[in-house]
Write a protein that holds these residues in place. Sequence first.
Motif: not given
Length: 408
Positions: A117-126, A271-286
């Motif tokens: 989750v941390g790396i996914a958010a980091l690479l998306q600038g969150e 599999v978790t890395s994909f779900c974490a990436d999708y989760l982080v991508a939806s946080i700001e809009e949610t």
Amino acid sequence: MPPSERSPLLDGDAQSDSVLHRIKVLVAAEGEPSWTDSYRFFLFGSYLNVFLLFVPLSVISHTLNWDAALRFSFSFIAIIPLAKLLGEATEQMSAKLGQTLAGLLNASFGNAVEIIVGIAALLQGEMRIVQTSMLGSILSNLLLVLGCSFLAAGFKFQESNFQVTAAQASSSLMTLACITLIIPAAYHTTILPKDAQDRLSSFLAGESEIDSGLLVISRGTALLLLGVYIAYLYFQLKSHSYLFEAPEGEADEPRMSVVAAGVALLLTTVVTSFCADYLVASIEETADRYHIPKPFIGLILLPIVANAAEHVTSVWMAMKGQMELTIGICVGSSIQIATFVIPLLVIVGWIAGPGHELTLFFANFETITLFTSVFLVHTLIQDGKSNYMEGLMLVTLYLVIALAFWVV
């Protein structure tokens, strides 16, 4: 048969049989469960795995760009059973590979969800999601998981005992990690010029570059903390392992072979890395659409999901009276986050380059919250005993912090 009379063909067959035997022993050693039994247990051994149905729903909702709340909810729920499966696979591997290697595996995969989750958010600038989710993981383990464990044990036993020297060593290292987060905050507040402070605030909002001095402090500290963490592993697993040994109990029979558990661990992590990436991508809009504070999502919701496996295991061990394991899970996991995962993310941001730099500067409110939490835990475990009242104190502080971050 004399050497002169040996047939090369027979020698080749013998070598082939030997290689096949070695492969067979590697894949399923004698006495270990078969691959079929291993994966039957892995996939159907818990009712929680029913929620794996949300994994394809998470992928479909993200691909078809459904409503942000659905994408967030599906990914959020999907990570819960995946976290449990990661813990299960690691535990099954640990049962066969011995204490030292088991410790390394737990260090690598025990907090796999937080790292992903941390790396996914980091690479998306969150950056704020990265910081709050890491802080939330520490607070969740120290206050919520440990508190619930003390409560559960307190309802079954009047008082529970654990090895006080090991607990003090762990809590002291946690205090050191906490202090290393205070120093960047102090630098920001007292030394950094006003215009640089404004630039830092803008950076945290994703608007400009960060102060170079703070980057130097953070990166140097991250490297030092990683060194301390390696020394702690040696201290815990080798030089002073006797301090961390739990009383002898009945060993659970392995339900998976080592190789099957390793493959399961790798696949579940992907599999978790994909779900974490999708989760982080939806946080700001949610967060924007439903007026949910982003710090609350990062500090409270994400860590509860990521720590699902530790939470269940810790409470279960506490109810069985194995408080050394409970302390090891809760405080040990927090130490991993503070001295391994956060420094690792700082280095990953360093490698990723501009726009992804992560520092150890947390807002003053967050730093004070962490310090008070570590102080309370350090105070409560000083005597090597626990009861339900101490558990209630820890859970109460966690709820107060959750309320404060909802307001923030």
